[in-house]
Design a protein around this motif. Sequence first.
Motif, PDB file in Angstrom:
ATOM      1  N   LYS A 150       0.759  -1.358   0.025  1.00  0.00           N
ATOM      2  CA  LYS A 150      -0.138   0.101  -0.214  1.00  0.00           C
ATOM      3  C   LYS A 150       0.988   1.107  -0.084  1.00  0.00           C
ATOM      4  CE  LYS A 150      -3.706  -2.514   0.692  1.00  0.00           C
ATOM      5  NZ  LYS A 150      -4.698  -2.827  -0.303  1.00  0.00           N
ATOM      6  N   THR A 151       2.270   1.134  -0.184  1.00  0.00           N
ATOM      7  CA  THR A 151       3.023   2.304   0.138  1.00  0.00           C
ATOM      8  C   THR A 151       3.721   2.668  -1.337  1.00  0.00           C
ATOM      9  OG1 THR A 151       3.798   1.669   2.424  1.00  0.00           O
ATOM     10  CG2 THR A 151       5.123   3.119   1.106  1.00  0.00           C
ATOM     11  N   PRO A 152       3.106   3.734  -1.740  1.00  0.00           N
ATOM     12  CA  PRO A 152       3.797   4.367  -3.221  1.00  0.00           C
ATOM     13  C   PRO A 152       5.506   4.033  -3.016  1.00  0.00           C
ATOM     14  CG  PRO A 152       2.155   5.657  -2.487  1.00  0.00           C
ATOM     15  CD  PRO A 152       2.357   4.862  -1.222  1.00  0.00           C
ATOM     16  N   GLY A 153       5.979   3.710  -4.230  1.00  0.00           N
ATOM     17  CA  GLY A 153       7.529   3.629  -4.366  1.00  0.00           C
ATOM     18  C   GLY A 153       8.015   2.392  -3.600  1.00  0.00           C
ATOM     19  N   LEU A 154       7.176   1.522  -3.084  1.00  0.00           N
ATOM     20  CA  LEU A 154       7.707   0.239  -2.428  1.00  0.00           C
ATOM     21  C   LEU A 154       6.847  -0.951  -3.408  1.00  0.00           C
ATOM     22  CD1 LEU A 154       7.777   0.662   1.252  1.00  0.00           C
ATOM     23  CD2 LEU A 154       9.593   0.986  -0.367  1.00  0.00           C
ATOM     24  N   SER A 155       7.582  -1.865  -3.502  1.00  0.00           N
ATOM     25  CA  SER A 155       6.908  -3.061  -4.225  1.00  0.00           C
ATOM     26  C   SER A 155       7.209  -4.393  -3.729  1.00  0.00           C
ATOM     27  CB  SER A 155       7.183  -3.316  -5.759  1.00  0.00           C
ATOM     28  OG  SER A 155       6.670  -4.173  -6.138  1.00  0.00           O
ATOM     29  N   LEU A 156       6.233  -5.288  -3.687  1.00  0.00           N
ATOM     30  CA  LEU A 156       6.345  -6.752  -3.029  1.00  0.00           C
ATOM     31  C   LEU A 156       7.251  -7.219  -4.124  1.00  0.00           C
ATOM     32  CD1 LEU A 156       2.667  -7.391  -1.879  1.00  0.00           C
ATOM     33  CD2 LEU A 156       4.764  -7.301  -0.324  1.00  0.00           C
ATOM     34  N   GLY A 157       7.386  -6.941  -5.126  1.00  0.00           N
ATOM     35  CA  GLY A 157       8.353  -7.784  -6.010  1.00  0.00           C
ATOM     36  C   GLY A 157       9.681  -7.250  -5.922  1.00  0.00           C
ATOM     37  N   ASP A 158      10.161  -6.387  -5.080  1.00  0.00           N
ATOM     38  CA  ASP A 158      11.368  -5.838  -4.989  1.00  0.00           C
ATOM     39  C   ASP A 158      12.103  -6.887  -3.995  1.00  0.00           C
ATOM     40  OD1 ASP A 158      11.116  -3.903  -6.563  1.00  0.00           O
ATOM     41  OD2 ASP A 158      10.922  -2.519  -4.712  1.00  0.00           O
ATOM     42  N   VAL A 159      13.286  -7.295  -4.411  1.00  0.00           N
ATOM     43  CA  VAL A 159      14.194  -8.147  -3.539  1.00  0.00           C
ATOM     44  C   VAL A 159      14.365  -7.506  -2.232  1.00  0.00           C
ATOM     45  CG1 VAL A 159      16.569  -9.315  -3.328  1.00  0.00           C
ATOM     46  CG2 VAL A 159      15.451  -9.002  -5.485  1.00  0.00           C
ATOM     47  N   ASP A 160      14.482  -6.438  -2.059  1.00  0.00           N
ATOM     48  CA  ASP A 160      14.969  -5.667  -0.701  1.00  0.00           C
ATOM     49  C   ASP A 160      13.768  -4.716  -0.062  1.00  0.00           C
ATOM     50  OD1 ASP A 160      14.951  -3.543  -2.539  1.00  0.00           O
ATOM     51  OD2 ASP A 160      16.782  -2.588  -1.665  1.00  0.00           O
ATOM     52  N   ASP A 161      12.455  -5.386  -0.482  1.00  0.00           N
ATOM     53  CA  ASP A 161      11.471  -4.656   0.013  1.00  0.00           C
ATOM     54  C   ASP A 161      11.069  -4.390   1.558  1.00  0.00           C
ATOM     55  OD1 ASP A 161      10.586  -7.578   0.154  1.00  0.00           O
ATOM     56  OD2 ASP A 161       8.592  -7.103  -0.559  1.00  0.00           O
ATOM     57  N   GLU A 162      11.492  -5.645   2.170  1.00  0.00           N
ATOM     58  CA  GLU A 162      11.611  -5.591   3.616  1.00  0.00           C
ATOM     59  C   GLU A 162      12.395  -4.487   4.086  1.00  0.00           C
ATOM     60  OE1 GLU A 162      11.582  -8.541   2.117  1.00  0.00           O
ATOM     61  OE2 GLU A 162      10.220  -9.673   3.071  1.00  0.00           O
ATOM     62  N   GLU A 163      13.576  -4.527   3.816  1.00  0.00           N
ATOM     63  CA  GLU A 163      14.948  -3.499   4.197  1.00  0.00           C
ATOM     64  C   GLU A 163      14.184  -1.879   3.666  1.00  0.00           C
ATOM     65  OE1 GLU A 163      15.393  -6.019   2.066  1.00  0.00           O
ATOM     66  OE2 GLU A 163      17.169  -7.047   2.857  1.00  0.00           O
ATOM     67  N   GLN A 164      13.492  -1.982   2.704  1.00  0.00           N
ATOM     68  CA  GLN A 164      12.882  -0.559   2.192  1.00  0.00           C
ATOM     69  C   GLN A 164      11.992   0.035   3.294  1.00  0.00           C
ATOM     70  OE1 GLN A 164      12.050   0.134  -2.022  1.00  0.00           O
ATOM     71  NE2 GLN A 164      13.221  -1.624  -2.454  1.00  0.00           N
ATOM     72  N   LEU A 165      10.991  -0.871   3.521  1.00  0.00           N
ATOM     73  CA  LEU A 165       9.859  -0.646   4.423  1.00  0.00           C
ATOM     74  C   LEU A 165      10.913  -0.300   6.075  1.00  0.00           C
ATOM     75  CD1 LEU A 165       7.107  -0.023   5.104  1.00  0.00           C
ATOM     76  CD2 LEU A 165       6.799  -2.390   5.960  1.00  0.00           C
ATOM     77  N   VAL A 166      11.666  -1.113   6.409  1.00  0.00           N
ATOM     78  CA  VAL A 166      12.031  -0.842   7.678  1.00  0.00           C
ATOM     79  C   VAL A 166      12.902   0.549   7.767  1.00  0.00           C
ATOM     80  CG1 VAL A 166      13.961  -1.655   9.171  1.00  0.00           C
ATOM     81  CG2 VAL A 166      12.043  -3.251   8.285  1.00  0.00           C
TER      82      VAL A 166
ATOM     83  N   ALA B 263      12.369 -14.821   2.064  1.00  0.00           N
ATOM     84  CA  ALA B 263      13.944 -14.986   1.691  1.00  0.00           C
ATOM     85  C   ALA B 263      14.552 -14.322   3.093  1.00  0.00           C
ATOM     86  CB  ALA B 263      13.978 -14.163   0.430  1.00  0.00           C
ATOM     87  N   HIS B 264      14.268 -13.343   3.701  1.00  0.00           N
ATOM     88  CA  HIS B 264      14.929 -12.859   4.650  1.00  0.00           C
ATOM     89  C   HIS B 264      14.759 -13.333   6.024  1.00  0.00           C
ATOM     90  CE1 HIS B 264      16.378 -10.096   1.768  1.00  0.00           C
ATOM     91  NE2 HIS B 264      15.264  -9.509   1.514  1.00  0.00           N
ATOM     92  N   SER B 265      14.065 -14.353   6.033  1.00  0.00           N
ATOM     93  CA  SER B 265      13.576 -15.023   7.373  1.00  0.00           C
ATOM     94  C   SER B 265      14.858 -15.184   8.202  1.00  0.00           C
ATOM     95  CB  SER B 265      12.747 -16.375   7.365  1.00  0.00           C
ATOM     96  OG  SER B 265      11.209 -16.088   6.882  1.00  0.00           O
ATOM     97  N   GLY B 266      14.875 -14.948   9.527  1.00  0.00           N
ATOM     98  CA  GLY B 266      16.214 -15.331  10.297  1.00  0.00           C
ATOM     99  C   GLY B 266      17.373 -14.142  10.217  1.00  0.00           C
ATOM    100  N   GLN B 267      16.880 -13.214   9.183  1.00  0.00           N
ATOM    101  CA  GLN B 267      17.970 -12.120   9.146  1.00  0.00           C
ATOM    102  C   GLN B 267      17.735 -11.166  10.432  1.00  0.00           C
ATOM    103  OE1 GLN B 267      17.928 -10.173   5.466  1.00  0.00           O
ATOM    104  NE2 GLN B 267      19.293  -8.500   6.194  1.00  0.00           N
ATOM    105  N   THR B 268      18.840 -11.110  11.225  1.00  0.00           N
ATOM    106  CA  THR B 268      18.553 -10.212  12.686  1.00  0.00           C
ATOM    107  C   THR B 268      19.103  -8.635  12.684  1.00  0.00           C
ATOM    108  OG1 THR B 268      20.756 -11.085  13.429  1.00  0.00           O
ATOM    109  CG2 THR B 268      18.871 -12.498  13.989  1.00  0.00           C
ATOM    110  N   ASP B 269      19.548  -8.347  11.533  1.00  0.00           N
ATOM    111  CA  ASP B 269      20.181  -7.074  11.391  1.00  0.00           C
ATOM    112  C   ASP B 269      19.287  -6.060  10.805  1.00  0.00           C
ATOM    113  OD1 ASP B 269      20.475  -8.101   8.975  1.00  0.00           O
ATOM    114  OD2 ASP B 269      22.467  -7.365   8.721  1.00  0.00           O
ATOM    115  N   LEU B 270      17.789  -6.325  10.684  1.00  0.00           N
ATOM    116  CA  LEU B 270      17.050  -5.613   9.904  1.00  0.00           C
ATOM    117  C   LEU B 270      16.455  -4.200  10.718  1.00  0.00           C
ATOM    118  CD1 LEU B 270      14.663  -7.563   7.429  1.00  0.00           C
ATOM    119  CD2 LEU B 270      16.552  -6.122   6.882  1.00  0.00           C
ATOM    120  N   GLY B 271      16.342  -4.681  12.046  1.00  0.00           N
ATOM    121  CA  GLY B 271      15.883  -3.684  12.764  1.00  0.00           C
ATOM    122  C   GLY B 271      16.514  -2.646  13.349  1.00  0.00           C
ATOM    123  N   SER B 272      16.297  -1.710  14.161  1.00  0.00           N
ATOM    124  CA  SER B 272      17.001  -0.587  14.796  1.00  0.00           C
ATOM    125  C   SER B 272      16.565  -0.474  16.130  1.00  0.00           C
ATOM    126  CB  SER B 272      16.647   0.628  14.021  1.00  0.00           C
ATOM    127  OG  SER B 272      15.424   1.031  14.166  1.00  0.00           O
TER     128      SER B 272
END
Length: 159
Positions: A13-29, A51-60
């Motif tokens: 629902k966010t303009p400029g973000l796409s579920l098809g992007d490889v780094d969509d989760e990083e962009q949202l975070v 794909a990013h499940s288990g990645q622990t460095d996405l947060g802040s």
Amino acid sequence: MIFLVDGHNLIGKTPGLSLGDVDDEEQLVALLDSACRRLRKKAIVFFDPGAHSGQTDLGSSWVQVRFAHGKADDALVAYLEKQSDRAACTVVTSDQPLARRVRQLRGKVQSSESFAEELRARAAATKSRDEEEHSSPAEVEELLELFEARKTGKKRKAN
């Protein structure tokens, strides 16, 4: 107050973000981190496994990221159920079945569309303020000349 975010729903629902992007989760975070820092509010983003499940460095320090083992909706509801002050939590989703479950628990819901619009508006306002606060190269040069003149005791040359 804390935001509990249905991550993939908000990405869609966010303009400029796409579920098809490889780094969509990083962009949202990154977007959420910037907004939460300005608002001084924390967020927990729930994602379905991927794909990013288990990645622990996405947060802040402002945004926690949780990849569900099953459905993100279930993980979000389970988290909300454990909260003693559910009124302090706002769930961000446009998923109507999830929104109903949250309301049954007496939680607050904000649509992903309205939240995304607020993020966009805040980002634009911050960018505008940042641009106003920066000096042009000519202004910087003029200030450097003024400071140098004060330091050496010389009068500044007129332009």
